[in-house]
Design a protein around this motif. Structure first.
Motif, PDB file in Angstrom:
ATOM      1  N   PRO A 188      12.151  16.065  22.874  1.00  0.00           N
ATOM      2  CA  PRO A 188      10.730  15.817  23.149  1.00  0.00           C
ATOM      3  C   PRO A 188      10.200  16.705  24.253  1.00  0.00           C
ATOM      4  N   GLU A 189       8.901  16.950  24.221  1.00  0.00           N
ATOM      5  CA  GLU A 189       8.264  17.781  25.238  1.00  0.00           C
ATOM      6  C   GLU A 189       7.898  16.936  26.462  1.00  0.00           C
ATOM      7  N   VAL A 190       7.791  17.614  27.578  1.00  0.00           N
ATOM      8  CA  VAL A 190       7.393  16.942  28.820  1.00  0.00           C
ATOM      9  C   VAL A 190       5.935  16.496  28.716  1.00  0.00           C
ATOM     10  N   ASN A 191       5.685  15.244  29.097  1.00  0.00           N
ATOM     11  CA  ASN A 191       4.318  14.728  29.099  1.00  0.00           C
ATOM     12  C   ASN A 191       3.655  15.148  30.414  1.00  0.00           C
ATOM     13  N   VAL A 192       3.044  16.307  30.407  1.00  0.00           N
ATOM     14  CA  VAL A 192       2.458  16.889  31.627  1.00  0.00           C
ATOM     15  C   VAL A 192       1.434  15.942  32.243  1.00  0.00           C
ATOM     16  N   GLU A 193       0.631  15.317  31.416  1.00  0.00           N
ATOM     17  CA  GLU A 193      -0.413  14.423  31.934  1.00  0.00           C
ATOM     18  C   GLU A 193       0.188  13.252  32.711  1.00  0.00           C
ATOM     19  N   ALA A 194       1.293  12.683  32.197  1.00  0.00           N
ATOM     20  CA  ALA A 194       1.934  11.558  32.872  1.00  0.00           C
ATOM     21  C   ALA A 194       2.482  11.975  34.233  1.00  0.00           C
ATOM     22  N   PHE A 195       3.093  13.165  34.302  1.00  0.00           N
ATOM     23  CA  PHE A 195       3.623  13.645  35.570  1.00  0.00           C
ATOM     24  C   PHE A 195       2.497  13.952  36.557  1.00  0.00           C
ATOM     25  N   GLU A 196       1.458  14.606  36.084  1.00  0.00           N
ATOM     26  CA  GLU A 196       0.340  14.944  36.979  1.00  0.00           C
ATOM     27  C   GLU A 196      -0.320  13.684  37.534  1.00  0.00           C
ATOM     28  N   THR A 197      -0.507  12.696  36.677  1.00  0.00           N
ATOM     29  CA  THR A 197      -1.120  11.436  37.109  1.00  0.00           C
ATOM     30  C   THR A 197      -0.261  10.737  38.152  1.00  0.00           C
ATOM     31  N   SER A 198       1.055  10.708  37.906  1.00  0.00           N
ATOM     32  CA  SER A 198       1.966  10.031  38.837  1.00  0.00           C
ATOM     33  C   SER A 198       2.019  10.743  40.180  1.00  0.00           C
ATOM     34  N   LEU A 199       2.071  12.079  40.158  1.00  0.00           N
ATOM     35  CA  LEU A 199       2.099  12.839  41.410  1.00  0.00           C
ATOM     36  C   LEU A 199       0.796  12.681  42.184  1.00  0.00           C
ATOM     37  N   LYS A 200      -0.310  12.648  41.456  1.00  0.00           N
ATOM     38  CA  LYS A 200      -1.599  12.426  42.108  1.00  0.00           C
ATOM     39  C   LYS A 200      -1.643  11.051  42.775  1.00  0.00           C
ATOM     40  N   THR A 201      -1.082  10.048  42.087  1.00  0.00           N
ATOM     41  CA  THR A 201      -1.053   8.698  42.641  1.00  0.00           C
ATOM     42  C   THR A 201      -0.185   8.639  43.892  1.00  0.00           C
ATOM     43  N   VAL A 202       0.967   9.306  43.870  1.00  0.00           N
ATOM     44  CA  VAL A 202       1.847   9.341  45.043  1.00  0.00           C
ATOM     45  C   VAL A 202       1.126   9.976  46.222  1.00  0.00           C
ATOM     46  N   ARG A 287       8.735   5.129  49.810  1.00  0.00           N
ATOM     47  CA  ARG A 287       9.766   6.171  49.798  1.00  0.00           C
ATOM     48  C   ARG A 287      10.705   6.033  48.597  1.00  0.00           C
ATOM     49  N   TYR A 288      11.018   4.805  48.239  1.00  0.00           N
ATOM     50  CA  TYR A 288      11.864   4.593  47.067  1.00  0.00           C
ATOM     51  C   TYR A 288      11.161   5.087  45.801  1.00  0.00           C
ATOM     52  N   THR A 289       9.898   4.715  45.632  1.00  0.00           N
ATOM     53  CA  THR A 289       9.131   5.146  44.458  1.00  0.00           C
ATOM     54  C   THR A 289       8.987   6.654  44.430  1.00  0.00           C
ATOM     55  N   ARG A 290       8.717   7.239  45.584  1.00  0.00           N
ATOM     56  CA  ARG A 290       8.574   8.694  45.697  1.00  0.00           C
ATOM     57  C   ARG A 290       9.888   9.398  45.330  1.00  0.00           C
ATOM     58  N   SER A 291      10.999   8.897  45.831  1.00  0.00           N
ATOM     59  CA  SER A 291      12.307   9.506  45.539  1.00  0.00           C
ATOM     60  C   SER A 291      12.640   9.417  44.058  1.00  0.00           C
ATOM     61  N   PHE A 292      12.328   8.273  43.467  1.00  0.00           N
ATOM     62  CA  PHE A 292      12.622   8.077  42.048  1.00  0.00           C
ATOM     63  C   PHE A 292      11.820   9.059  41.204  1.00  0.00           C
ATOM     64  N   LEU A 293      10.540   9.225  41.554  1.00  0.00           N
ATOM     65  CA  LEU A 293       9.688  10.148  40.811  1.00  0.00           C
ATOM     66  C   LEU A 293      10.179  11.588  40.982  1.00  0.00           C
ATOM     67  N   ARG A 294      10.666  11.925  42.162  1.00  0.00           N
ATOM     68  CA  ARG A 294      11.176  13.288  42.376  1.00  0.00           C
ATOM     69  C   ARG A 294      12.387  13.558  41.488  1.00  0.00           C
ATOM     70  N   VAL A 295      13.282  12.595  41.389  1.00  0.00           N
ATOM     71  CA  VAL A 295      14.456  12.760  40.523  1.00  0.00           C
ATOM     72  C   VAL A 295      14.015  12.959  39.074  1.00  0.00           C
ATOM     73  N   LEU A 296      13.019  12.194  38.658  1.00  0.00           N
ATOM     74  CA  LEU A 296      12.518  12.325  37.288  1.00  0.00           C
ATOM     75  C   LEU A 296      11.905  13.717  37.072  1.00  0.00           C
ATOM     76  N   CYS A 297      11.162  14.200  38.043  1.00  0.00           N
ATOM     77  CA  CYS A 297      10.576  15.552  37.938  1.00  0.00           C
ATOM     78  C   CYS A 297      11.675  16.607  37.856  1.00  0.00           C
ATOM     79  N   GLU A 298      12.703  16.450  38.656  1.00  0.00           N
ATOM     80  CA  GLU A 298      13.798  17.419  38.659  1.00  0.00           C
ATOM     81  C   GLU A 298      14.520  17.427  37.321  1.00  0.00           C
ATOM     82  N   PHE A 299      14.720  16.251  36.739  1.00  0.00           N
ATOM     83  CA  PHE A 299      15.379  16.200  35.432  1.00  0.00           C
ATOM     84  C   PHE A 299      14.522  16.886  34.366  1.00  0.00           C
TER      85      PHE A 299
END
Length: 365
Positions: A188-202, A287-299
């Motif tokens: 599957p392709e990366v859902n760019v919109e989902a990542f952008e929305t989550s990073l904006k929220t963080v 910080r926990y939510t931020r770290s989790f999202l970073r791991v997801l972005c890295e993957f």
């Protein structure tokens, strides 16, 4: 007119007769084999079946039988008035008379070869499609498995507020952050919109926490920014499926309805759920939510430059959020103060509404 009909019969008759004969033969074979096995896959005359051998293809037999029928029909015309003669002159005469019938008969060789090649090509195409489908399925499930394994390598981490953050990826995470078109479509392709929305929220949560903790902020600014941070953090942690945040830190006792201005109607009251009981748990949840999202972005191979931004470093790391320029007071102190003021404002608003109602009643009387 009669001659025209006869010509049409000679041209199309052998072909039609060949079709009728083969339909009868295939029908008999289907009837016999179906009686023996109800699951038997019936033979079809006008179909290339990649699951069957060449000998079971209707087109092959049609390419053989049709030239034979044309040979016999046109031969019967050419041989009319002659009798067989097993001699040199007889064979010579036969070849002379049968030039057209023999030419028609010879068509069975190139036609059958053509059918064989088409059948082989069809089988190859099916095999390629099957292989592609299998590879896509493997790639799809391998991607999901890789995500779980990637998160599985990470150990639990202790965050402020005695929050223990695990990195167990929920299956829904794959559906939310990757465009899932089904296993048959491969990775599957990366859902760019989902990542952008989550990073904006963080980023917004980070800004709200920074403003809420500044010692220069007035009470309403502290509470409004804290409320926004909690609301967005609960929403984001739910998207990332982190029950440690959106379930364990959210309690009924943590729901607030604050009246910040007695002149405003009830609908204008600030309503929100707090995360935990104070500043430490707010920082820990963030910080926990931020770290989790970073791991997801890295993957996912998504750009992680946001996480290297040190604009509000003390909010993201260390214990600097307890020192200048941030307030030494815990957020829970602000909440108690805001709650007390809210009670007084609600009383004042109630009294004002009662006086207004009495005045309206008196005027009406």
């Amino acid at each position: 007119m009669h001659k025209n009909l006869e010509l049409v019969a000679y041209i199309f008759g052998p072909l039609i007769l060949s079709i009728i004969i083969l339909q009868l033969v295939f029908g008999a074979l289907n009837f016999y084999n179906t009686a023996r096995s109800p699951t038997y896959k019936k033979l079809r005359l006008f179909a290339l079946d990649a699951d069957r051998g060449l000998a079971e293809q209707g087109y092959l037999w049609l390419s053989i039988l049709t030239p034979i029928m044309y040979f016999l029909v046109f031969g019967s015309i050419a041989w009319e008035g002659y009798t067989p003669s097993l001699s040199g002159e007889g064979f010579k005469k036969f070849i002379e008379l049968s030039a057209l019938p023999l030419a028609l008969l010879s068509l069975c060789i190139p036609l059958s070869v053509l059918i064989a090649r088409v059948h082989a090509t069809h089988q190859t195409s099916i095999q390629i499609e099957t292989t592609r489908h299998k590879n896509n399925m493997d790639a799809y499930y391998a991607h999901r498995k890789a995500m779980f394994e990637y998160f599985g390598y990470l150990k639990e981490i202790k965050y402020p507020g005695d929050i223990t953050g695990d990195f167990n990826a929920h299956p829904r995470l794959h559906l939310r952050f990757f465009i899932d078109k089904g296993p048959s479509n491969g990775t599957p392709e990366v859902n760019v919109e989902a990542f952008e929305t989550s990073l904006k929220t963080v980023s917004e949560i980070q800004g709200h926490i920074h403003k809420a903790l500044l010692h220069k902020s007035d009470l309403n600014s502290v509470i409004n920014n804290y409320a926004s941070a909690c609301t967005k953090l609960i929403e984001l942690s739910s998207t990332l499926h982190l029950p440690c945040v959106y379930e364990e830190l959210v309690t009924r006792q943590g729901f607030y309805t604050l009246c910040q201005d007695s002149a405003q109607p009830v609908d204008a009251d600030l309503k929100f759920c707090s995360l935990g009981k104070g500043t430490d748990q707010l920082i820990g949840a963030y910080r926990y939510t931020r770290s989790f999202l970073r791991v997801l972005c890295e993957f996912a191979g998504y750009d992680v430059k946001f996480f290297n931004d040190k604009r509000y470093y003390s909010v993201d790391k260390g214990s600097g959020y307890k020192s200048d320029p941030y307030s030494f007071r815990d957020i829970s102190d602000y909440l108690r103060e805001a709650s007390d003021i809210s009670v007084n404002n609600k009383v004042a608003r109630y009294d004002r509404d009662q006086r207004a109602q009495q005045a309206a009643t008196f005027t009406g009387g």
